[in-house]
Write a protein that holds these residues in place. Structure first.
Motif, mmCIF file in Angstrom:
data_model
loop_
_atom_site.group_PDB
_atom_site.id
_atom_site.type_symbol
_atom_site.label_atom_id
_atom_site.label_comp_id
_atom_site.label_asym_id
_atom_site.label_seq_id
_atom_site.Cartn_x
_atom_site.Cartn_y
_atom_site.Cartn_z
ATOM 1 N N CYS A 232 0.824 -1.215 0.000
ATOM 2 C CA CYS A 232 0.000 0.000 0.000
ATOM 3 C C CYS A 232 0.857 1.264 0.000
ATOM 4 O O CYS A 232 0.371 2.339 -0.359
ATOM 5 N N VAL A 233 2.110 1.126 0.416
ATOM 6 C CA VAL A 233 2.965 2.292 0.629
ATOM 7 C C VAL A 233 3.862 2.585 -0.562
ATOM 8 O O VAL A 233 4.040 3.742 -0.960
ATOM 9 N N ARG A 234 4.437 1.531 -1.162
ATOM 10 C CA ARG A 234 5.386 1.710 -2.268
ATOM 11 C C ARG A 234 5.270 0.542 -3.238
ATOM 12 O O ARG A 234 4.909 -0.580 -2.838
ATOM 13 N N ILE A 235 5.641 0.781 -4.482
ATOM 14 C CA ILE A 235 5.689 -0.292 -5.472
ATOM 15 C C ILE A 235 6.709 -1.346 -5.060
ATOM 16 O O ILE A 235 6.636 -2.505 -5.489
ATOM 17 N N THR A 236 7.633 -0.984 -4.191
ATOM 18 C CA THR A 236 8.633 -1.933 -3.685
ATOM 19 C C THR A 236 7.965 -3.131 -3.015
ATOM 20 O O THR A 236 8.564 -4.200 -2.915
ATOM 21 N N LEU B 203 -1.804 -3.590 -4.904
ATOM 22 C CA LEU B 203 -1.397 -3.052 -6.200
ATOM 23 C C LEU B 203 -2.542 -3.151 -7.204
ATOM 24 O O LEU B 203 -2.807 -2.213 -7.971
ATOM 25 N N ALA B 204 -3.245 -4.296 -7.200
ATOM 26 C CA ALA B 204 -4.385 -4.462 -8.101
ATOM 27 C C ALA B 204 -5.477 -3.445 -7.778
ATOM 28 O O ALA B 204 -6.075 -2.838 -8.681
ATOM 29 N N ALA B 205 -5.740 -3.239 -6.495
ATOM 30 C CA ALA B 205 -6.784 -2.295 -6.085
ATOM 31 C C ALA B 205 -6.409 -0.865 -6.476
ATOM 32 O O ALA B 205 -7.254 -0.093 -6.959
ATOM 33 N N TRP C 137 -4.622 1.576 -16.637
ATOM 34 C CA TRP C 137 -4.326 0.570 -15.621
ATOM 35 C C TRP C 137 -2.936 0.751 -15.027
ATOM 36 O O TRP C 137 -2.677 0.327 -13.902
ATOM 37 N N LEU C 138 -2.023 1.346 -15.774
ATOM 38 C CA LEU C 138 -0.643 1.555 -15.308
ATOM 39 C C LEU C 138 -0.366 3.036 -15.042
ATOM 40 O O LEU C 138 0.718 3.537 -15.320
ATOM 41 N N ALA C 139 -1.349 3.704 -14.496
ATOM 42 C CA ALA C 139 -1.214 5.142 -14.258
ATOM 43 C C ALA C 139 -0.025 5.458 -13.358
ATOM 44 O O ALA C 139 0.670 6.456 -13.548
#
Length: 354
Positions: free
Chosen positions: A170-174, A206-208, A220-222
């Motif tokens: 929820c915090v980072r793409i990491t 990430l999906a949400a 979808w990849l904003a």
């Protein structure tokens, strides 16, 4: 074996160092101006999202780079803002509490590996980019989820591990890289396949978030395209990224100094990754290697040294070496500590420091 003093030592180091930074920062400013000195760069963008959402402040041009920031920290800011009126102070408080959680978990994870937990904590706090653990950035909050998630996985507590990893996502793409590493760790530990379904959980945030941004933008990849729009982080081959960054580092302005730091950061990243591979720490190599690959295939290097703050396996390894050979840790502290202070001053003066 985790000792009872591991958490205590970690908290003493964390809050002691934060108090020292508070005293140093307050010199020459009022208490009211303290929080404002930390309202720099990405901290301002997180506050903007927390206040107004991803469309930005009404009446001002929309910042196409805002979706690059995941909603975990802005959501935390909104909660803390219910009791703390100043947004910058709310960011500092989130990082203070989250950092304490992360340091305790890091110390316990390190002691589980048979090393001195306080060495890992102090090694991280002395790293040149450690100022971002105090600022209203997302590093501390991410680590507050990611390190306990890894500790839980190492202890075989997979429901807790994946739920905490979902918090990190929820915090980072990491968090996506952490999820991949947990899959490798799960396989290496030969866990029962009936528990494999848990491994999907860290990917759900990430999906949400992608679905939410799709509703806003039709993309979808904003979050990925926002990085390209806001910072020009298009894909480039590693040698092209190196060449571009090298040329930028040869200038004489303030940003040239930052690009030199990026080049040094790449050298450290590659060395740390090789170290993990030599030791056959495969799951940790996946966690760090996927990050390295993403950062080193950008149009130019950006925030690579800062990303090392998130490489908790590196700090565990540093403590393991320092536990056996104290002189190595002393040498590291002697070199890294002054650089940390210098970079903290750069950040607080408004220079690009990470």
């Amino acid at each position: 074996m985790i000792t009872r003093s591991a958490g205590r030592d970690a908290l003493l180091l964390w809050f002691g160092s934060r108090f020292g930074l508070l005293v140093a920062t307050l010199l020459g400013v009022t208490l009211a101006g303290y929080a404002d000195r930390w309202r720099k760069w990405d901290a301002t963008l997180f506050i903007t999202i927390a206040q107004y959402g991803y469309d930005g402040e009404p009446g001002r041009p929309v910042d196409d780079g805002l979706p690059a920031f995941f909603p975990g920290l802005p959501m935390a800011l909104r909660v803390v803002h219910l009791v703390v009126d100043d947004w910058a102070a709310a960011g500092l408080l989130v990082s203070l509490v989250a950092g304490a959680v992360a340091m305790v978990a890091l110390a316990r994870l390190t002691e589980l590996e048979g090393a001195n937990g306080w060495m890992a904590v102090l090694g991280l706090l002395l790293f040149p980019m450690a100022v971002f653990l105090s600022a209203g950035y997302s590093e501390s909050l991410f680590l507050a989820f990611a390190i306990p998630a890894w500790l839980a996985a190492r202890q075989g507590r997979w429901p807790a591990a994946v739920l905490l990893a979902a918090g990190a996502s929820c915090v980072r793409i990491t968090g996506l890289f952490l999820a991949a590493a947990l899959v490798v760790e799960f396989v290496m530990r030969a866990e029962p396949m009936r528990r494999a379904g848990w491994l999907v959980v860290p990917v759900l945030p990430l999906a949400a978030y992608s679905y939410y941004q799709y509703g806003r933008t039709g993309d979808w990849l904003a979050w990925k395209h926002a990085q390209e729009a806001g910072w020009g982080r298009d894909f480039a081959w590693p040698w092209e990224a190196w060449r571009t960054t090298w040329r930028s580092a040869m200038g004489s302005d303030d940003f040239s100094v930052a690009f030199r730091m990026e080049i040094v950061g790449v050298v450290v990243v590659v060395a740390a990754l090789v170290w993990l591979l030599v030791l056959r720490r495969w799951s940790e190599a996946v966690y760090t290697g996927t990050q390295a690959a993403a950062l080193m295939t950008s149009a130019y290097y950006l925030s690579i040294p800062r990303s090392l703050l998130l490489w908790f396996p590196l700090w565990v390894l540093l403590a393991k070496v320092g536990t056996r050979r104290a002189w190595v840790f002393v040498l590291y502290a002697a070199v890294s500590g002054p650089l940390m202070l210098l970079n903290a001053l750069r950040f607080l003066d408004g220079a690009w420091a990470g």
